[in-house]
Design an enzyme around this catalytic site. Structure first.
Site, mmCIF file in Angstrom:
data_model
loop_
_atom_site.group_PDB
_atom_site.id
_atom_site.type_symbol
_atom_site.label_atom_id
_atom_site.label_comp_id
_atom_site.label_asym_id
_atom_site.label_seq_id
_atom_site.Cartn_x
_atom_site.Cartn_y
_atom_site.Cartn_z
ATOM 1 N N ILE A 95 0.866 -1.169 0.000
ATOM 2 C CA ILE A 95 0.000 0.000 0.000
ATOM 3 C C ILE A 95 0.907 1.225 0.000
ATOM 4 O O ILE A 95 2.056 1.162 0.416
ATOM 5 C CB ILE A 95 -0.977 0.017 1.200
ATOM 6 C CG1 ILE A 95 -0.241 -0.087 2.535
ATOM 7 C CG2 ILE A 95 -1.996 -1.087 1.074
ATOM 8 C CD1 ILE A 95 -1.166 -0.028 3.748
ATOM 9 N N ASP A 96 0.383 2.335 -0.490
ATOM 10 C CA ASP A 96 1.199 3.532 -0.653
ATOM 11 C C ASP A 96 1.676 4.096 0.683
ATOM 12 O O ASP A 96 1.077 3.836 1.731
ATOM 13 C CB ASP A 96 0.420 4.610 -1.403
ATOM 14 C CG ASP A 96 0.082 4.212 -2.826
ATOM 15 O OD1 ASP A 96 0.835 3.404 -3.401
ATOM 16 O OD2 ASP A 96 -0.938 4.703 -3.341
ATOM 17 N N LYS A 97 2.714 4.917 0.620
ATOM 18 C CA LYS A 97 3.297 5.540 1.808
ATOM 19 C C LYS A 97 2.240 6.240 2.660
ATOM 20 O O LYS A 97 2.193 6.060 3.879
ATOM 21 C CB LYS A 97 4.372 6.547 1.382
ATOM 22 C CG LYS A 97 4.923 7.397 2.514
ATOM 23 C CD LYS A 97 5.897 8.446 2.002
ATOM 24 C CE LYS A 97 6.369 9.361 3.128
ATOM 25 N NZ LYS A 97 7.302 10.412 2.624
ATOM 26 N N ARG A 110 -6.884 5.775 -6.070
ATOM 27 C CA ARG A 110 -6.549 7.187 -6.259
ATOM 28 C C ARG A 110 -6.764 7.621 -7.712
ATOM 29 O O ARG A 110 -7.376 8.662 -7.990
ATOM 30 C CB ARG A 110 -5.100 7.443 -5.838
ATOM 31 C CG ARG A 110 -4.819 7.104 -4.388
ATOM 32 C CD ARG A 110 -3.329 7.057 -4.080
ATOM 33 N NE ARG A 110 -2.693 8.362 -4.269
ATOM 34 C CZ ARG A 110 -1.383 8.571 -4.224
ATOM 35 N NH1 ARG A 110 -0.565 7.539 -4.006
ATOM 36 N NH2 ARG A 110 -0.884 9.772 -4.381
#
Length: 362
Positions: free
Chosen positions: A191-193, A291
């Site tokens: 998963i993204d930062k 996103r």
């Protein structure tokens, strides 16, 4: 020097075997390299201070090199050497095989040029998965896997510009101190930062392979909570759009004709004055999928400036990055076949964002 992560074979190959790169006519060398290599532009500029490029007259020059490196790699693998030892031997062959030259980052050519690229030896230590202490929120653990609840702002895996203080390095530190130096983590998904929430890390290659196979056939259920800008006209809908690199910004993904198929299911939980609280269920798991899909509908996630969201006012006092939380995770245990289900509570930053949305501040 530790073991390089088995989750990034592309990087391992480039570090040891090098890679062919094309410099298009009229394009700066550092820009061209940063587009095709898993390193940031600042890292590329540091690499270019030493001779890390070998000019190629034609692509056929690679044929004999590929045969040489394949033979060496096969021989080394039969000896069951460590990944670090194999990489070092590959590098030695590359250094003796090619004729190296130096180029400035601003170098341009009036015609297309081919190069063979190998990062300098002094840079290698940055790209090995090194154990580093990091506080972890482990919500489940057995001898085969871990389920973690990641904080917002933590990078999951070493990558360009973020080679240290990542979640995977923290897991490596935890496992080595608990079970010994021979144990290492195998990342199942990312998963993204700036996305918080649940993810799985395997302790064995077998567990990783089986879980990733389940991901491929959509047998792992991943449900997110998100706060998105704008007024939603439907309470439940599906976004179906193939995702690939955005031609206007290489850091973003966009719906493109030749992209990878991606499907996201959206359910509206609550509509506020300026934004909406939604649940997003992944049918596929592409990079930046939620996103990019919502941004394509002119509903970027609150705080997601990369995808066109409004910048926060200072008074809002929310951390940077998208309001996106990996809320629920369901899967079949890769070894025991037990049905597993986990739920992560909304973190404080997300609750604050919902309150600000309720009050019409964002």
């Amino acid at each position: 020097m530790g073991e390089i992560s088995e989750n990034d074979w592309e990087l391992q190959k480039i570090l040891g075997q090098g890679q062919q790169v094309l410099l298009p006519a009229g394009v700066r060398l550092d820009q061209a390299l940063a587009q095709v290599l898993p390193f940031s532009r600042s890292e590329i500029n540091r690499f270019l201070k030493v001779s890390c490029l070998a000019p190629l007259k034609q692509q056929s020059e690679l044929s004999s090199w590929q045969a040489e490196i394949a033979a060496l790699t096969g021989k080394l693998e039969q000896q069951q050497l460590s990944a670090a030892s194999v990489l070092q031997a590959q590098r030695q062959l590359a250094l003796s095989y090619w004729s190296w030259c130096a180029r400035k980052p601003s170098y341009k050519s009036d015609k297309d040029e081919l190069y063979f690229f190998l990062p300098p030896l002094a840079a290698l230590d940055n790209y090995f998965l090194q154990a580093e202490y990091l506080p972890l929120n482990i919500i489940y653990e057995d001898e085969y896997l871990l389920v973690l609840d990641k904080e917002k702002g933590i990078v999951v895996h070493p990558a360009a510009g973020n080679w240290h203080h990542t979640l995977l390095q923290g897991v490596l530190y935890y496992l080595q101190n608990k079970e010994g130096n021979n144990v290492k983590p195998y990342l199942v998904h990312r998963i993204d930062k700036d996305t918080s929430g649940l993810l799985i890390v395997a302790k064995t290659k077998e567990a990783q392979s089986r879980l990733q196979a389940d991901l491929q056939v959509h047998a792992v259920k991943r449900i997110y909570r998100a706060l998105a800008e704008g007024i939603f006209s439907e309470s439940k809908f599906k976004i179906q759009g193939a995702l690939g690199r955005d031609s206007l910004n290489p850091l973003r993904k966009a719906i493109v004709p030749d992209g990878k198929q991606a499907v996201t299911h959206i359910t509206l939980l609550k509509q506020y004055v300026n934004c909406a609280y939604v649940e997003a269920s992944l049918e596929t798991g592409r990079t930046h999928q939620i996103r990019a899909h919502l941004a394509a509908l002119q509903h970027p996630l609150v705080g997601d400036v990369l995808y066109g969201a409004k910048k926060f006012q200072v008074a809002v006092n929310l951390p940077a990055g998208q309001c996106l939380h990996a809320r629920k995770l369901e899967f079949t245990h890769p070894i025991t076949s037990e049905k597993m289900a986990f739920l992560s509570p909304l973190p404080a930053y997300f609750k604050t964002a919902l309150q600000l949305a309720e009050n019409g501040i964002i």
